[in-house]
Design an enzyme around this catalytic site. Structure first.
Site, PDB file in Angstrom:
ATOM      1  N   LYS A   1       0.862  -1.184   0.000  1.00 48.42           N
ATOM      2  CA  LYS A   1       0.000   0.000   0.000  1.00 48.42           C
ATOM      3  C   LYS A   1       0.898   1.234   0.000  1.00 48.42           C
ATOM      4  CE  LYS A   1      -4.458   1.017   0.420  1.00 48.42           C
ATOM      5  NZ  LYS A   1      -5.600   0.313  -0.166  1.00 48.42           N
TER       6      LYS A   1
ATOM      7  N   VAL B   1     -25.642   2.830  -0.789  1.00 45.48           N
ATOM      8  CA  VAL B   1     -25.955   2.331  -2.133  1.00 45.48           C
ATOM      9  C   VAL B   1     -25.144   3.113  -3.175  1.00 45.48           C
ATOM     10  CG1 VAL B   1     -28.163   1.215  -1.705  1.00 45.48           C
ATOM     11  CG2 VAL B   1     -28.110   3.683  -2.085  1.00 45.48           C
TER      12      VAL B   1
HETATM   13  P1  NAD Z   1     -19.004   4.590  -2.946  1.00 47.73           P
HETATM   14  O1  NAD Z   1     -18.356   5.826  -2.417  1.00 47.73           O
HETATM   15  O2  NAD Z   1     -19.429   4.539  -4.361  1.00 47.73           O
HETATM   16  O3  NAD Z   1     -20.269   4.204  -2.047  1.00 47.73           O
HETATM   17  C1  NAD Z   1     -20.351   4.411  -0.688  1.00 47.73           C
HETATM   18  C2  NAD Z   1     -21.735   4.947  -0.392  1.00 47.73           C
HETATM   19  O4  NAD Z   1     -21.904   5.032   1.027  1.00 47.73           O
HETATM   20  C3  NAD Z   1     -21.966   6.342  -0.954  1.00 47.73           C
HETATM   21  O5  NAD Z   1     -23.164   6.357  -1.731  1.00 47.73           O
HETATM   22  C4  NAD Z   1     -22.072   7.222   0.287  1.00 47.73           C
HETATM   23  O6  NAD Z   1     -22.947   8.314   0.113  1.00 47.73           O
HETATM   24  C5  NAD Z   1     -22.601   6.226   1.292  1.00 47.73           C
HETATM   25  N1  NAD Z   1     -22.361   6.594   2.699  1.00 47.73           N
HETATM   26  C6  NAD Z   1     -21.292   7.197   3.248  1.00 47.73           C
HETATM   27  N2  NAD Z   1     -21.469   7.357   4.567  1.00 47.73           N
HETATM   28  C7  NAD Z   1     -22.668   6.827   4.859  1.00 47.73           C
HETATM   29  C8  NAD Z   1     -23.409   6.674   6.057  1.00 47.73           C
HETATM   30  N3  NAD Z   1     -22.946   7.089   7.240  1.00 47.73           N
HETATM   31  N4  NAD Z   1     -24.620   6.070   6.004  1.00 47.73           N
HETATM   32  C9  NAD Z   1     -25.111   5.631   4.827  1.00 47.73           C
HETATM   33  N5  NAD Z   1     -24.441   5.761   3.652  1.00 47.73           N
HETATM   34  C10 NAD Z   1     -23.250   6.341   3.672  1.00 47.73           C
HETATM   35  O7  NAD Z   1     -17.960   3.406  -2.623  1.00 47.73           O
HETATM   36  P2  NAD Z   1     -17.988   1.919  -3.168  1.00 47.73           P
HETATM   37  O8  NAD Z   1     -16.961   1.790  -4.242  1.00 47.73           O
HETATM   38  O9  NAD Z   1     -19.375   1.476  -3.409  1.00 47.73           O
HETATM   39  O10 NAD Z   1     -17.408   1.162  -1.906  1.00 47.73           O
HETATM   40  C11 NAD Z   1     -18.219   0.921  -0.767  1.00 47.73           C
HETATM   41  C12 NAD Z   1     -17.410   0.145   0.268  1.00 47.73           C
HETATM   42  O11 NAD Z   1     -16.936  -1.068  -0.319  1.00 47.73           O
HETATM   43  C13 NAD Z   1     -16.165   0.871   0.762  1.00 47.73           C
HETATM   44  O12 NAD Z   1     -15.950   0.504   2.107  1.00 47.73           O
HETATM   45  C14 NAD Z   1     -15.057   0.303  -0.091  1.00 47.73           C
HETATM   46  O13 NAD Z   1     -13.800   0.384   0.527  1.00 47.73           O
HETATM   47  C15 NAD Z   1     -15.526  -1.140  -0.216  1.00 47.73           C
HETATM   48  N6  NAD Z   1     -15.016  -1.850  -1.394  1.00 47.73           N
HETATM   49  C16 NAD Z   1     -15.291  -1.406  -2.639  1.00 47.73           C
HETATM   50  C17 NAD Z   1     -14.821  -2.126  -3.743  1.00 47.73           C
HETATM   51  C18 NAD Z   1     -15.138  -1.688  -5.147  1.00 47.73           C
HETATM   52  O14 NAD Z   1     -14.941  -2.490  -6.070  1.00 47.73           O
HETATM   53  N7  NAD Z   1     -15.626  -0.479  -5.366  1.00 47.73           N
HETATM   54  C19 NAD Z   1     -14.056  -3.295  -3.555  1.00 47.73           C
HETATM   55  C20 NAD Z   1     -13.815  -3.739  -2.255  1.00 47.73           C
HETATM   56  C21 NAD Z   1     -14.302  -3.014  -1.177  1.00 47.73           C
END
Ligand code: NAD
Length: 358
Positions: free
Chosen positions: A80, A180
């Site tokens: 990282k 979402v």
């Molecule tokens: P994203 O930013 O697109 O989605 C996160 C959502 O959570 C947003 O819509 C945001 O408004 C919402 N949010 C933030 N704080 C909140 C709260 N207190 N209550 C309710 N909603 C809230 O991110 P993502 O890419 O969808 O990733 C989501 C999670 O999955 C993260 O923890 C990320 O590290 C993990 N993740 C993502 C991937 C990927 O492929 N994108 C892979 C592995 C892990």
């Protein structure tokens, strides 16, 4: 305190502090393990209050990548990078090019990619100085948005955990979905198509309404998602959703979602187990995204095009690995996150031993 006495130092192979006088770049690149292959993990840009906090983040996150990559059964180790700075005001093309030079200096022992505060456009600047960058568009090896693959892995994991804990399929099961965004929205679609009833929340009203309109989900306020009557709680927002305050409020019997670092601490993981909830360890169930990235690194390395069939096979394997974790934990009556950590450590140790013997 020296690096070796740091509480988060865990036998990291290389920890490099990077300073570039011309651009002002300050970064830390941590390579936890290359036993299974070159270390891979994103680059985060964050206004850390101190260099020590940046070091702590780099040490923890790189080790977590070793574990995630091992459980995803991909030929990559864990690393990282963190850039100390404000992503809103301190980004320049030259800064990312300097970061690229530092990555290149590791000679392929670390592959970088996107993380919080770093976009594909930033990576394109780094790419001018090194080829060890994944997550760029516009070439045959490109893997594109990992979120749909992550969501598919999480969907299969939710279905599996529901079968194990509740002995039923998803039809008619109620899932409380926190967040979402990219992953959560794809997951909501898949769950709704499988007949699950959804209760969703997000701090972004626009995406929330869009997802509710197409899935028929009931919307609740962010603070209410922990109190709703549901069979499954699916954290898909930020880390730390399961903590000492939220755990006693959950009615669900299953915790399975896409977010990273769902448990606020290992103690909370034990409390989840003692409360009789089945927890699908986050870094196992959400490994689809890194599998997708690994598909790109593999293709770049070989000078080939991205191969979706390789990704699909690894995703199948990921669900089998999750089942192994859940079954072992049930047989030994132990918390699932402890079993997952042990399995990841064993996989890394086996690769190390194999390397030494070769
Ligand atoms: P994203 O930013 O697109 O989605 C996160 C959502 O959570 C947003 O819509 C945001 O408004 C919402 N949010 C933030 N704080 C909140 C709260 N207190 N209550 C309710 N909603 C809230 O991110 P993502 O890419 O969808 O990733 C989501 C999670 O999955 C993260 O923890 C990320 O590290 C993990 N993740 C993502 C991937 C990927 O492929 N994108 C892979 C592995 C892990």
């Amino acid at each position: 305190m020296t690096l070796f006495d740091h509480p988060d130092f865990a036998g990291h192979e290389t920890v490099q502090a990077v300073f570039d006088e011309t651009t002002g770049l300050k970064a830390i690149i941590a390579v936890h393990s290359t036993a299974r292959g070159p270390a891979a993990g994103g680059c985060r840009m964050w206004p850390y209050a101190s260099a020590d906090l940046a070091l702590t983040d780099a040490l923890r996150l790189s080790r977590a990548m070793s574990f995630k990559n091992a459980m995803a059964d991909i030929p990559l180790g864990g690393g990282k990078a963190v850039i100390l700075g404000d992503a809103r005001s301190q980004k320049t093309p030259a800064l990312f090019e300097a970061f690229g030079r530092a990555v290149d200096g590791l000679g392929g022992r670390y592959w970088t990619a996107e993380d919080v505060g770093v976009s594909p456009a930033d990576l394109a600047h780094a790419r001018r100085a090194t080829c060890f960058v994944a997550g760029l568009d516009g070439h045959a090896a490109a893997s594109g948005d990992p979120s749909p693959v992550t969501a598919e892995g999480v969907f299969r994991g939710v279905r599996l955990a529901v079968r194990k804990a509740l002995g039923r399929d998803l039809d008619g099961v109620t899932v409380a979905l926190q967040g979402v965004g990219h992953v959560g929205a794809y997951l909501a679609d898949k769950l709704a198509a499988a007949g699950a009833k959804l209760i969703i929340t997000d701090v972004n009203a626009e995406t929330l309404n869009l997802v509710a309109d197409r899935t028929g989900a009931r919307i609740v306020a962010p603070a209410e998602i922990f109190d709703v009557e549901a069979d499954v709680f699916a954290p898909c927002a930020l880390g730390g959703a399961i903590n000492a305050q939220t755990l006693p409020r959950l009615k669900a019997k299953v915790i399975a979602g896409g977010a990273n670092n769902q448990l606020a601490s290992a103690d909370v993981g034990r409390a989840v187990f003692e409360a009789g909830l089945l927890y699908a360890p986050d870094y196992v169930i959400n490994g689809g995204g890194i599998i997708n990235v690994a598909g790109e690194i593999r293709a770049l390395d070989a000078g080939e095009a991205f191969d979706p069939a390789w990704v699909a096979a690894k995703l199948d394997r990921l669900t089998e690995t999750l089942e192994e974790v859940l079954d072992r934990a049930a047989a030994d009556r132990r918390p699932t996150h402890e079993v997952a950590d042990e399995m990841a450590q064993a996989r890394i140790a086996a690769a190390k031993a194999q390397k030494l013997a070769a």
